[in-house]
Motif scaffolding. Structure first.
Motif, PDB file in Angstrom:
ATOM      1  N   VAL A   1       0.832  -1.204   0.000  1.00  0.00           N
ATOM      2  CA  VAL A   1       0.000   0.000   0.000  1.00  0.00           C
ATOM      3  C   VAL A   1       0.865   1.252   0.000  1.00  0.00           C
ATOM      4  O   VAL A   1       1.758   1.427   0.837  1.00  0.00           O
ATOM      5  CB  VAL A   1      -0.945  -0.001   1.214  1.00  0.00           C
ATOM      6  N   TYR A   2       0.559   2.148  -0.947  1.00  0.00           N
ATOM      7  CA  TYR A   2       1.268   3.432  -1.061  1.00  0.00           C
ATOM      8  C   TYR A   2       0.392   4.578  -0.581  1.00  0.00           C
ATOM      9  O   TYR A   2       0.856   5.491   0.089  1.00  0.00           O
ATOM     10  CB  TYR A   2       1.681   3.638  -2.515  1.00  0.00           C
ATOM     11  N   SER A   3      -0.895   4.568  -0.950  1.00  0.00           N
ATOM     12  CA  SER A   3      -1.855   5.547  -0.444  1.00  0.00           C
ATOM     13  C   SER A   3      -3.197   4.867  -0.297  1.00  0.00           C
ATOM     14  O   SER A   3      -3.446   3.799  -0.879  1.00  0.00           O
ATOM     15  CB  SER A   3      -1.968   6.767  -1.377  1.00  0.00           C
ATOM     16  N   MET A   4      -4.108   5.479   0.477  1.00  0.00           N
ATOM     17  CA  MET A   4      -5.365   4.811   0.825  1.00  0.00           C
ATOM     18  C   MET A   4      -6.527   5.800   0.785  1.00  0.00           C
ATOM     19  O   MET A   4      -6.353   6.991   0.524  1.00  0.00           O
ATOM     20  CB  MET A   4      -5.251   4.158   2.201  1.00  0.00           C
ATOM     21  N   GLY A   5      -7.730   5.262   1.037  1.00  0.00           N
ATOM     22  CA  GLY A   5      -8.908   6.117   1.050  1.00  0.00           C
ATOM     23  C   GLY A   5      -9.383   6.501  -0.333  1.00  0.00           C
ATOM     24  O   GLY A   5      -9.910   7.589  -0.539  1.00  0.00           O
ATOM     25  N   HIS A   6      -9.227   5.578  -1.301  1.00  0.00           N
ATOM     26  CA  HIS A   6      -9.653   5.829  -2.673  1.00  0.00           C
ATOM     27  C   HIS A   6     -10.932   5.036  -2.982  1.00  0.00           C
ATOM     28  O   HIS A   6     -11.117   3.925  -2.486  1.00  0.00           O
ATOM     29  CB  HIS A   6      -8.561   5.415  -3.657  1.00  0.00           C
ATOM     30  N   ARG A   7     -11.775   5.619  -3.847  1.00  0.00           N
ATOM     31  CA  ARG A   7     -13.016   4.937  -4.235  1.00  0.00           C
ATOM     32  C   ARG A   7     -12.814   4.098  -5.498  1.00  0.00           C
ATOM     33  O   ARG A   7     -13.034   2.891  -5.483  1.00  0.00           O
ATOM     34  CB  ARG A   7     -14.139   5.951  -4.455  1.00  0.00           C
ATOM     35  N   ASN A   8     -12.417   4.735  -6.593  1.00  0.00           N
ATOM     36  CA  ASN A   8     -12.155   4.009  -7.831  1.00  0.00           C
ATOM     37  C   ASN A   8     -11.186   4.805  -8.696  1.00  0.00           C
ATOM     38  O   ASN A   8     -11.567   5.401  -9.698  1.00  0.00           O
ATOM     39  CB  ASN A   8     -13.454   3.736  -8.599  1.00  0.00           C
ATOM     40  N   PRO A   9      -9.905   4.821  -8.322  1.00  0.00           N
ATOM     41  CA  PRO A   9      -8.925   5.571  -9.108  1.00  0.00           C
ATOM     42  C   PRO A   9      -8.583   4.825 -10.391  1.00  0.00           C
ATOM     43  O   PRO A   9      -8.371   3.612 -10.376  1.00  0.00           O
ATOM     44  CB  PRO A   9      -7.717   5.652  -8.169  1.00  0.00           C
ATOM     45  N   GLN A  10      -8.535   5.561 -11.509  1.00  0.00           N
ATOM     46  CA  GLN A  10      -8.227   4.934 -12.795  1.00  0.00           C
ATOM     47  C   GLN A  10      -7.229   5.730 -13.623  1.00  0.00           C
ATOM     48  O   GLN A  10      -7.000   5.401 -14.780  1.00  0.00           O
ATOM     49  CB  GLN A  10      -9.509   4.723 -13.611  1.00  0.00           C
ATOM     50  N   GLY A  11      -6.641   6.778 -13.061  1.00  0.00           N
ATOM     51  CA  GLY A  11      -5.653   7.543 -13.805  1.00  0.00           C
ATOM     52  C   GLY A  11      -4.404   7.744 -12.980  1.00  0.00           C
ATOM     53  O   GLY A  11      -4.495   8.033 -11.777  1.00  0.00           O
ATOM     54  N   LEU A  12      -3.219   7.590 -13.597  1.00  0.00           N
ATOM     55  CA  LEU A  12      -1.941   7.825 -12.940  1.00  0.00           C
ATOM     56  C   LEU A  12      -1.024   8.573 -13.896  1.00  0.00           C
ATOM     57  O   LEU A  12      -0.946   8.240 -15.083  1.00  0.00           O
ATOM     58  CB  LEU A  12      -1.253   6.510 -12.553  1.00  0.00           C
ATOM     59  N   ALA A  13      -0.309   9.577 -13.374  1.00  0.00           N
ATOM     60  CA  ALA A  13       0.668  10.298 -14.188  1.00  0.00           C
ATOM     61  C   ALA A  13       1.616  11.050 -13.268  1.00  0.00           C
ATOM     62  O   ALA A  13       1.281  11.340 -12.109  1.00  0.00           O
ATOM     63  CB  ALA A  13      -0.025  11.266 -15.151  1.00  0.00           C
ATOM     64  N   TRP A  14       2.789  11.384 -13.806  1.00  0.00           N
ATOM     65  CA  TRP A  14       3.803  12.147 -13.073  1.00  0.00           C
ATOM     66  C   TRP A  14       4.127  13.409 -13.864  1.00  0.00           C
ATOM     67  O   TRP A  14       4.248  13.372 -15.103  1.00  0.00           O
ATOM     68  CB  TRP A  14       5.078  11.316 -12.902  1.00  0.00           C
ATOM     69  N   ASP A  15       4.279  14.532 -13.143  1.00  0.00           N
ATOM     70  CA  ASP A  15       4.624  15.773 -13.837  1.00  0.00           C
ATOM     71  C   ASP A  15       6.142  15.926 -13.913  1.00  0.00           C
ATOM     72  O   ASP A  15       6.904  15.037 -13.498  1.00  0.00           O
ATOM     73  CB  ASP A  15       3.938  16.969 -13.186  1.00  0.00           C
ATOM     74  N   ALA A  16       6.591  17.068 -14.438  1.00  0.00           N
ATOM     75  CA  ALA A  16       8.017  17.274 -14.690  1.00  0.00           C
ATOM     76  C   ALA A  16       8.839  17.336 -13.411  1.00  0.00           C
ATOM     77  O   ALA A  16      10.060  17.133 -13.448  1.00  0.00           O
ATOM     78  CB  ALA A  16       8.224  18.545 -15.504  1.00  0.00           C
ATOM     79  N   THR A  17       8.211  17.620 -12.274  1.00  0.00           N
ATOM     80  CA  THR A  17       8.931  17.659 -11.005  1.00  0.00           C
ATOM     81  C   THR A  17       9.022  16.292 -10.355  1.00  0.00           C
ATOM     82  O   THR A  17       9.649  16.141  -9.306  1.00  0.00           O
ATOM     83  CB  THR A  17       8.243  18.622 -10.018  1.00  0.00           C
ATOM     84  N   GLY A  18       8.362  15.277 -10.927  1.00  0.00           N
ATOM     85  CA  GLY A  18       8.302  13.953 -10.332  1.00  0.00           C
ATOM     86  C   GLY A  18       7.108  13.747  -9.435  1.00  0.00           C
ATOM     87  O   GLY A  18       6.939  12.668  -8.871  1.00  0.00           O
ATOM     88  N   ALA A  19       6.247  14.761  -9.268  1.00  0.00           N
ATOM     89  CA  ALA A  19       5.041  14.621  -8.438  1.00  0.00           C
ATOM     90  C   ALA A  19       4.052  13.675  -9.123  1.00  0.00           C
ATOM     91  O   ALA A  19       3.889  13.694 -10.343  1.00  0.00           O
ATOM     92  CB  ALA A  19       4.396  15.970  -8.196  1.00  0.00           C
ATOM     93  N   MET A  20       3.368  12.891  -8.308  1.00  0.00           N
ATOM     94  CA  MET A  20       2.441  11.876  -8.793  1.00  0.00           C
ATOM     95  C   MET A  20       1.005  12.375  -8.660  1.00  0.00           C
ATOM     96  O   MET A  20       0.616  12.962  -7.646  1.00  0.00           O
ATOM     97  CB  MET A  20       2.618  10.596  -7.979  1.00  0.00           C
ATOM     98  N   TRP A  21       0.196  12.128  -9.700  1.00  0.00           N
ATOM     99  CA  TRP A  21      -1.196  12.543  -9.747  1.00  0.00           C
ATOM    100  C   TRP A  21      -2.085  11.333 -10.030  1.00  0.00           C
ATOM    101  O   TRP A  21      -1.669  10.399 -10.710  1.00  0.00           O
ATOM    102  CB  TRP A  21      -1.404  13.591 -10.839  1.00  0.00           C
TER     103      TRP A  21
END
Length: 404
Positions: free
Chosen positions: A251-271
């Motif tokens: 487990v990396y993060s929790m409290g999600h209902r139905n996440p279906q998108g993942l991406a990282w921006d130029a700073t390395g931040a995760m969305w």
């Protein structure tokens, strides 16, 4: 409104000029950073290695991309071209380094290669896939060959009693790819009897595999750090918990209902993009060990202990699935909203998003960065919930240009 669109290109919508101006203004105004966690997340689950303090251990440092120049906010020019058509309930776009493109089809369990001339070729049909309940063959990811080992294509799919992640050795080149027999990576992922399977896969800048898991229609396990339901997972390519994970588990993060998108921006931040229930869909900036509130909070609730989404939309306008970053813009594919949502600047705090192509192409399932700053978009009108026209479903190329 859709009107049986057939052509391979369309002109800019009436909003294009106004939207370019609005996004340029948003770039000038947006200077806030994404919200931080208000309190420490829960302690490690029973049976998990205990972190060194009462708060989750910080993950190991991961590489942060250092762009040679500041990323540029990109917006659609309004020109859209059809790259391929005739896909059946497609779910995930996978661009391969050699120039090939694979697409998963949820209900046929097929992995289809899209050739440069727009023709389709079935590369594999994944065994043990069970469709229905929003499940089937879902996300794809690619691991390049290293030190003589094979390259792999990873797939997330719904089986009879669970969701699974497998990987298949990849050989060949564009136009003649082959996939070997599936090898288990992670089994026993809880599946929903009716919906909310999650299913997105992506390798992050740290070289580790991330997977989104829905709550399966069972709300409470999303708040249980010992359950994989309602989570974003982080693992080695072999399916083991990644070193430095906050709970000593997958487990990396929790409290999600139905996440279906993942991406990282130029700073390395995760969305991550996430389906809400009845009120708010969400765009979240993901930090390790953070709790995003479901089912206690939906949308921006301002409740201590839970991280609010950076952006939210009424569920009638979004139902966001795939997520991609091109330049400094986050692009979300909206299903129920039948539009492409663009939010920028990703690297320093996004402003309210702009909708593009509303109703023109129907339901949009996935987005992926294309070559030369393009955006590739996958429609999803043949999944039983859309209104398909001749040629659906399609892989589209959306031309982009710098804002301003």
């Amino acid at each position: 409104m859709r009107s049986g669109w057939r052509g391979r290109a369309v002109g800019a919508t009436a909003k294009a000029t106004a939207t370019l101006t609005a996004l340029a203004a948003a770039l000038a105004l947006a200077s806030c950073t994404a919200p931080a966690t208000r309190t420490a997340p829960p302690s490690s689950p029973p049976g998990s290695p205990a972190p060194s303090t009462s708060s989750p251990a910080a993950p190991s440092p991961t590489p942060t991309p250092t762009p040679s120049a500041a990323p540029v906010v990109m917006v659609p020019t309004g020109v859209v071209e059809t790259m391929a058509e005739g896909l059946q309930a497609p779910w995930s776009i996978l661009r391969l380094p050699g120039g090939g493109t694979l697409v998963s089809e949820r209900d046929t369990a097929r992995i289809v290669e899209v050739n440069a001339d727009g023709s389709l070729r079935v590369v594999a049909t994944v065994a043990d896939v069970v469709t229905g309940a929003e499940g089937g063959l879902l996300g794809l990811a690619h691991l390049p060959a290293e030190r003589g080992a094979s390259a792999f294509v990873y797939a997330y799919f719904t089986a009879a009693s669970e969701n699974r992640i497998v990987r298949m050795p990849l050989a060949g080149e564009p136009g003649s790819y082959t996939l070997g027999a599936p090898q288990p990576v992670l089994t026993g992922i809880p599946r929903g009897d009716a919906n909310h399977q999650g299913g997105r896969l992506a390798f992050g800048p740290d070289g580790l595999l991330y997977a989104t898991v829905g709550d399966g229609g069972r709300r409470d396990p999303a708040q249980d750090p010992a359950s994989l339901s309602g989570k974003i997972l982080r693992m080695t390519p072999e399916g083991q918990p990644a070193p430095g994970n906050p709970f000593g588990s997958l487990v990396y993060s929790m409290g999600h209902r139905n996440p279906q998108g993942l991406a990282w921006d130029a700073t390395g931040a995760m969305w991550a993009a996430e389906f809400g229930q009845n009120t708010w869909d969400e765009l979240n900036r993901i930090t390790p060990g953070a709790n995003y509130g479901w089912p206690i909070v939906e949308g921006q609730g301002g409740v201590e202990g839970y991280v609010d989404p950076v952006l939210q939309w009424p569920t009638s306008e979004a139902s966001p699935s795939g997520l991609a970053v091109v330049g400094d813009t986050l692009f979300l594919a909206a299903l129920r909203g039948e539009r492409l949502l663009a939010a920028a600047p990703a690297s320093s705090g996004v402003a309210p998003p702009t909708a593009w192509f509303a109703g023109e192409f129907g339901r949009l399932r996935d987005v992926a960065p294309g070559p030369d700053g393009e955006l590739w978009v996958l429609t999803n009108n043949t999944d039983g919930r859309g209104s398909p026209v001749a040629g659906d479903d399609r892989l589209l190329r959306v031309r982009l240009a710098p804002a301003g």
